[in-house]
Design an enzyme around this catalytic site. Structure first.
Site, PDB file in Angstrom:
ATOM      1  N   CYS A   1       1.745  28.784 -15.751  1.00 40.48           N
ATOM      2  CA  CYS A   1       1.283  29.316 -17.028  1.00 40.48           C
ATOM      3  C   CYS A   1       0.648  28.222 -17.878  1.00 40.48           C
ATOM      4  O   CYS A   1       1.184  27.851 -18.919  1.00 40.48           O
ATOM      5  CB  CYS A   1       2.463  29.959 -17.747  1.00 40.48           C
ATOM      6  SG  CYS A   1       1.979  30.722 -19.272  1.00 40.48           S
TER       7      CYS A   1
ATOM      8  N   PRO B   1       0.823  -1.214   0.000  1.00 38.33           N
ATOM      9  CA  PRO B   1       0.000   0.000   0.000  1.00 38.33           C
ATOM     10  C   PRO B   1       0.858   1.266   0.000  1.00 38.33           C
ATOM     11  O   PRO B   1       1.914   1.306   0.633  1.00 38.33           O
ATOM     12  CB  PRO B   1      -0.799  -0.117   1.304  1.00 38.33           C
ATOM     13  CG  PRO B   1       0.027  -0.982   2.189  1.00 38.33           C
ATOM     14  CD  PRO B   1       0.814  -1.909   1.296  1.00 38.33           C
ATOM     15  N   GLY B   2       0.421   2.263  -0.719  1.00 39.81           N
ATOM     16  CA  GLY B   2       1.081   3.566  -0.709  1.00 39.81           C
ATOM     17  C   GLY B   2       0.084   4.620  -0.276  1.00 39.81           C
ATOM     18  O   GLY B   2       0.108   5.135   0.836  1.00 39.81           O
TER      19      GLY B   2
END
Ligand SMILES: *Cc1c(COP(=O)(O)O)cnc(C)c1O
Length: 431
Positions: free
Chosen positions: A354, A286-287
């Site tokens: 931008c 798991p992250g």
């Protein structure tokens, strides 16, 4: 809005742990990533216990790419976790954080020879993604006179309900060995010099909010495990990856808990291995589930503009949080200095980059917002800073950790000089 335990509202101010976000912004400046160490520990313990309730032979490998800060890795090392590493850089950091090489798996679909050499030198298991990589790894290990234990990344070919860019186990995915080549791959590994195939690995995708695909993947994995056992592979581990999602929409996402995940996956896994008569370790990676909600991004309001809609121009954009631009992700936002005021107007929170796509949060009902206010973007602990860039020559912001009443940098902010220092004068241009 529903908030996790570590986020509260006090006297109109958003708090993380015992810290007023406005005070943190004042002391450290904005933009600023703030992580709560206690929350990391809670998330880890909950996930780990949910699985261990079913089977004691579980190993947690934190997915280092979600947030690779050394302080975070050391926290996981302290909790006894290993890591899923996807590059030599992540491997080095995991070892420096004090993780045991035995608790690491070197993943990746495109490794260099140097990557493979590092894994062999350090005694780290490799998840092999192709026949070509297997041949290279065998050569590398043979040249060093060492054996290397491997798994193959298996493509279980299942469709998962998530954003297409983070579905990694589709039949058409770039990752893993397709079903019809798996047995041949393990046969080749059994015969290859200095290679010991001891594991299986899959990872079906990320931000998955249903448990059924995980149960299905586990079923496919144990089915293959049976066939591998028949051809003489002695499986020490079966790694079913990560991918359990979190409720980014706090009031409407119905995210499964780690307990629900474990209740769906573990019976399938346990019945499968019992049928075969083996007792491999179960590995998970798991992250997001461990890190996502631990961290907020604090961003200051530079100006407010009314055009065809109302824009709040803040100082963090997709240079610091790429997920909304890359995956159309949703993150809750809170005006941290007006956290108890009623939402009254619809605003779009935009960054300083931008690009028209530089939108942190579109069309949100917020209290009246003014220049100088502080916006907290929630759930930025996974794939937040780790995907940040210096686009538009914007130095990356600091990351701090809070723990009880303490707070400290876990990474200082960059400066324009840091950016300039990696550039070189061309020898053919006069100074
Ligand atoms: C990214 C990744 C993970 C972690 O995924 P999460 O959705 O963050 O749990 C685990 N294993 C592998 C191989 C990955 O690439």
């Amino acid at each position: 809005m529903k908030l996790p335990e570590h986020l509260t509202i006090k006297d109109g101010h958003l708090m993380i742990g015992s810290h007023d976000c406005n005070d943190l912004a004042e002391s450290y400046g904005t933009p600023l990533y703030v992580t709560d160490e206690k929350r990391i520990r809670e998330n880890f313990t909950r996930y780990n216990s949910a699985l261990k309730k079913h089977y004691n032979n579980v190993r947690m490998l934190y997915a280092a790419k979600a947030n690779g800060n050394m302080a975070v890795l050391k926290t996981f090392a302290d909790l006894g976790a290993g890591a899923d590493v996807f590059s030599s850089g992540e491997l080095h950091l995991a070892l420096l954080a004090g993780m045991n090489p035995e608790n690491l798996l070197f993943n990746g679909s495109s490794k260099t020879k140097e990557d493979l050499e590092l894994a062999v030198d350090k005694g780290v298991r490799v998840s092999v993604d192709s026949f070509d990589e297997l041949a290279q790894l065998s050569e590398v290990a043979k040249a060093k006179g060492k054996d290397v234990e491997i798994s193959f990344r298996i493509n279980p070919a299942i469709d998962v309900p998530t954003h297409p860019k983070i579905a990694t186990g589709l039949a058409t995915s770039k990752f893993g060995i397709p079903a019809d080549q798996i047995l041949d791959a393990y046969r080749a590994a059994l015969e290859a010099d200095n290679i010991d195939p001891v594991g299986m690995h899959c990872h079906i995708g990320s931000q998955i909010l249903e448990v059924l695909p995980f149960a299905k993947a586990a079923e496919i994995m144990v089915k293959i495990a049976g066939k591998l056992t028949d051809i003489g592979v002695k499986l020490k581990f079966i790694d079913i990856g990560g991918g359990l999602g979190i409720p980014y929409h706090h009031d409407s996402d119905n995210a499964p808990t780690p307990e629900e995940y474990a209740d769906a996956v573990m019976p399938v896994f346990l019945e499968g291995i019992a049928r075969i008569g083996i007792k491999p370790e179960l590995w998970v990676e798991p992250g997001r589930n461990l890190m996502g909600d631990t961290t907020i991004l604090l961003t200051g309001v530079n100006s407010v503009k009314t055009a065809h809609k109302k824009f709040v121009n803040v100082d963090a954009g997709f240079n610091l949080l790429l997920r909304p631009a890359m995956y159309d992700s949703y993150h809750e936002v809170i005006v941290a200095n007006r956290a108890d005021q009623k939402p009254e107007l619809e605003y779009t929170v935009t960054g300083p980059i931008c690009e028209s796509g530089d939108i942190i949060a579109a069309d949100r009902m917020l209290p009246h917002v003014e220049r100088g206010d502080l916006i907290a973007v929630l759930d930025c602990g996974a794939y937040g800073y780790s995907m940040a860039s210096q686009y538009n020559c914007r130095p990356r912001c600091p990351e701090i950790m809070v723990n009880g009443d303490r707070s400290a940098y876990m990474r200082r902010g960059e400066t324009v000089i840091d950016i300039l220092n990696t550039m070189a004068d061309l020898p053919w241009v006069e100074k």
